[in-house]
Enzyme design. Structure first.
Site, mmCIF file in Angstrom:
data_model
loop_
_atom_site.group_PDB
_atom_site.id
_atom_site.type_symbol
_atom_site.label_atom_id
_atom_site.label_comp_id
_atom_site.label_asym_id
_atom_site.label_seq_id
_atom_site.Cartn_x
_atom_site.Cartn_y
_atom_site.Cartn_z
ATOM 1 N N HIS A 1 0.810 -1.219 0.000
ATOM 2 C CA HIS A 1 0.000 0.000 0.000
ATOM 3 C C HIS A 1 0.845 1.271 0.000
ATOM 4 O O HIS A 1 0.320 2.361 -0.218
ATOM 5 C CB HIS A 1 -0.976 0.006 1.180
ATOM 6 N N ASP B 1 0.115 -7.557 1.386
ATOM 7 C CA ASP B 1 0.606 -6.191 1.568
ATOM 8 C C ASP B 1 2.134 -6.142 1.546
ATOM 9 O O ASP B 1 2.757 -5.423 2.324
ATOM 10 C CB ASP B 1 0.071 -5.593 2.874
ATOM 11 N N GLY C 1 3.481 6.533 7.994
ATOM 12 C CA GLY C 1 4.848 6.728 7.527
ATOM 13 C C GLY C 1 5.773 5.615 7.958
ATOM 14 O O GLY C 1 6.835 5.414 7.365
ATOM 15 N N ASN C 2 5.385 4.851 9.002
ATOM 16 C CA ASN C 2 6.162 3.684 9.430
ATOM 17 C C ASN C 2 5.925 2.475 8.529
ATOM 18 O O ASN C 2 6.659 1.485 8.598
ATOM 19 C CB ASN C 2 5.816 3.284 10.868
ATOM 20 N N SER C 3 4.886 2.537 7.704
ATOM 21 C CA SER C 3 4.555 1.395 6.845
ATOM 22 C C SER C 3 5.751 0.943 6.024
ATOM 23 O O SER C 3 6.403 1.749 5.368
ATOM 24 C CB SER C 3 3.436 1.769 5.876
ATOM 25 N N GLY D 1 -11.193 -24.455 -3.988
ATOM 26 C CA GLY D 1 -12.578 -24.175 -4.342
ATOM 27 C C GLY D 1 -13.602 -24.503 -3.282
ATOM 28 O O GLY D 1 -14.637 -25.103 -3.580
ATOM 29 N N VAL D 2 -13.331 -24.121 -2.028
ATOM 30 C CA VAL D 2 -14.307 -24.309 -0.962
ATOM 31 C C VAL D 2 -14.502 -23.004 -0.208
ATOM 32 O O VAL D 2 -13.601 -22.167 -0.153
ATOM 33 C CB VAL D 2 -13.872 -25.407 0.039
ATOM 34 N N ILE E 1 -15.302 -21.729 3.619
ATOM 35 C CA ILE E 1 -15.113 -22.379 4.922
ATOM 36 C C ILE E 1 -15.547 -21.483 6.067
ATOM 37 O O ILE E 1 -15.760 -20.282 5.902
ATOM 38 C CB ILE E 1 -13.643 -22.789 5.119
#
Length: 500
Positions: free
Chosen positions: A140, A170, A239-241, A297-298, A300
């Site tokens: 991001h 991410d 800003g720490n991302s 393809g389930v 849950i």
């Protein structure tokens, strides 16, 4: 599931100005050793992070992103005075004399096309993986940016190329053209313990090379489909991302990514992506520019304690299959709605969120083993993992008014049911079951309603009304009865307390 207000922590370039916090008044400058309370014998002393910062700091970078916008006519005149003052202070933009707006030129009837201009988009952090310039950060932070600028601690700046972005985890990797760069050391997340000291280095609010510290609050915190996050009390802000979470050995154990916040700022809880998961993603991004994941393809859900005990599973574990996608690997392998997946490729599935992570890590096309719990017994199946596709919305079967073949009341459960017609079976894509015509007493209290399809009672499969009556008649009236119910495209276990 608790609805956490999770916010990602990249900072927009126009973020609010800094707040000045004064010190506490009235405290003496020094406190004598005699006045200090005695230290408990078990206290080992506070950690010293200085060596760690000197060791890791040179490999932590600031990341600025830019976007190209087409300048609009009269944009300066439309900007309010507070924003003009902010940009004058922090970005050096000129302010009209005496704070007055400058007159704008008369707009022509047909304005000429305006050239694209670059403007600040956001600020984040990152860390150098390799000496030749590969940098890891959050997806991001850089996703959608027209230009990425990486600033090293020694103030050198580089335009970076986005190698790959994976929004599901991410994680992103960018590349700068440089050599001989300092790099971080990757740690072992499995060695990390709750309560141990960790620190973060990054650019909160654009302030480069800021260091904060705290402890690991929890591991394996479920806030996403593919990543069990590390929870800490390290101060992390916009800003720490993308910055590293570092242990006391100077190793990176996570990427600071999210915060729990009601205000948009740090409130005592932050989350980091485990570095082992991030490295697996980064290897694929560097190799192909994208991440390939497996799927079966389930759809849950969790297995509750009451359901686990009532069907003989023992303890709440595994992933309850609520629906099976038509033509999917799961359908071809013989998996049914109502099955509980307890193991996949030899790995124990403790909770529902474990399954997509285990399956996602398997290369598409791989033949894998899967263990399901069905009607009181475990079964081993073989399944070929397919490649993950965009999520498909569940389809609800429309109701049809067709005459039932037979009807009966499940005495004690409060259910009146009918056989399914051939058309209903085809429409609902089921081979068995009875349709609920009305629900009262215990069934109504449990949430059953008209239109539901009962697939099993206890661990007994139901094909028609006669089998339904037999299963209900055998049920122990002193204990709750577990009913497997299809509603729309999804199944769920419902626990009904019979009337006595």
């Amino acid at each position: 599931m608790m609805n956490l207000n999770i916010k990602r922590v990249a900072v927009a370039a126009w973020a609010a100005p800094l707040l000045t916090m004064g010190g506490l008044a009235g405290l003496p400058a020094q406190v004598s050793a005699q006045q200090q309370p005695p230290v408990a014998a078990s206290v080992r002393g506070l950690p010293d992070f200085t060596d760690l910062v000197e060791q890791v700091g040179p490999a932590v970078v600031n990341i600025r992103t830019m976007e190209r916008v087409r300048a609009g006519n009269g944009a300066n005149g439309q900007m309010d005075e507070e924003m003009q003052e902010f940009f004058r202070r922090f970005f050096g933009m000129p302010m009209p004399p005496n704070g007055q707006r400058q007159p704008q030129p008369q707009r022509p009837n047909k304005p000429a096309p305006q050239p694209e201009q670059e403007q600040p988009r956001g600020v984040g952090s990152g860390f150098i993986l390799s000496a030749d310039g590969y940098v890891m950060t959050n997806a991001h932070v850089v996703d959608g940016a027209d230009e990425v600028i990486v600033t090293l601690p020694d103030k050198r700046e580089f335009k970076a190329k986005i190698i790959g972005v994976d929004k599901r985890t991410d994680v992103a990797v960018v590349k700068i053209e440089a050599a001989g760069l300092p790099t971080v050391k990757i740690g072992d997340v499995n060695r990390m313990r709750v309560g141990e000291w960790v620190l973060a280095i990054g650019s909160p609010f654009g302030l480069e090379n800021s260091v904060t510290a705290g402890i690991v609050s929890a591991k394996q915190r479920d806030t996403g489909d593919y990543l069990p996050l590390i929870q800490t009390d390290v101060a992390v802000n916009p800003g720490n991302s993308g910055g590293p979470l570092i242990n006391m050995r100077g190793e990176v154990v996570g990427i600071n990514s999210q915060i729990y916040s009601r205000s948009g700022g740090y409130m005592g809880i932050s989350f980091a992506i485990p570095i082992d998961e991030a490295m697996r993603v980064s290897e694929q991004l560097r190799a192909t520019g994208k991440v390939t994941r497996g799927r079966i393809g389930v759809q849950i859900d969790q297995v509750t304690k009451d359901v686990a005990e009532s069907i003989g599973l023992g303890k709440p574990q595994g992933a309850l299959v609520r629906s099976v996608e038509s033509g999917s690997p799961a359908e071809k392998a013989g998996i049914e709605a109502g099955d509980i997946i307890t193991r996949f490729e030899g790995k124990q599935i403790e909770k529902a969120s474990d399954l997509p992570r285990v399956v996602g890590a398997i290369k598409p096309g791989t033949r894998s083993s899967i263990t399901v719990f069905r009607r009181g017994a475990s079964r081993d199946l073989s399944i070929t993992v397919a490649e993950l596709e965009p999520d498909k919305s569940a389809r609800r079967a429309p109701e049809r008014n067709e005459a039932p073949k037979a009807a009966a009341a499940g005495q004690g459960l409060g259910l009146t049911v009918t056989d399914l017609t051939d058309a209903q079976r085809k429409e609902l894509k089921v081979k068995r079951g009875v349709r609920v015509e009305s629900a009262a007493e215990g069934a109504a209290r449990a949430g059953l309603r008209e239109g539901d399809v009962v697939l099993s009672v206890g661990n007994t499969e139901i094909n028609n009304v006669r089998e339904f009556e037999a299963a209900v008649g055998k049920a122990d009236r002193s204990k709750p009865v577990t009913v497997l119910v299809l509603r729309g495209d999804l199944v769920q276990y419902v626990i009904v307390k019979p009337a006595r």
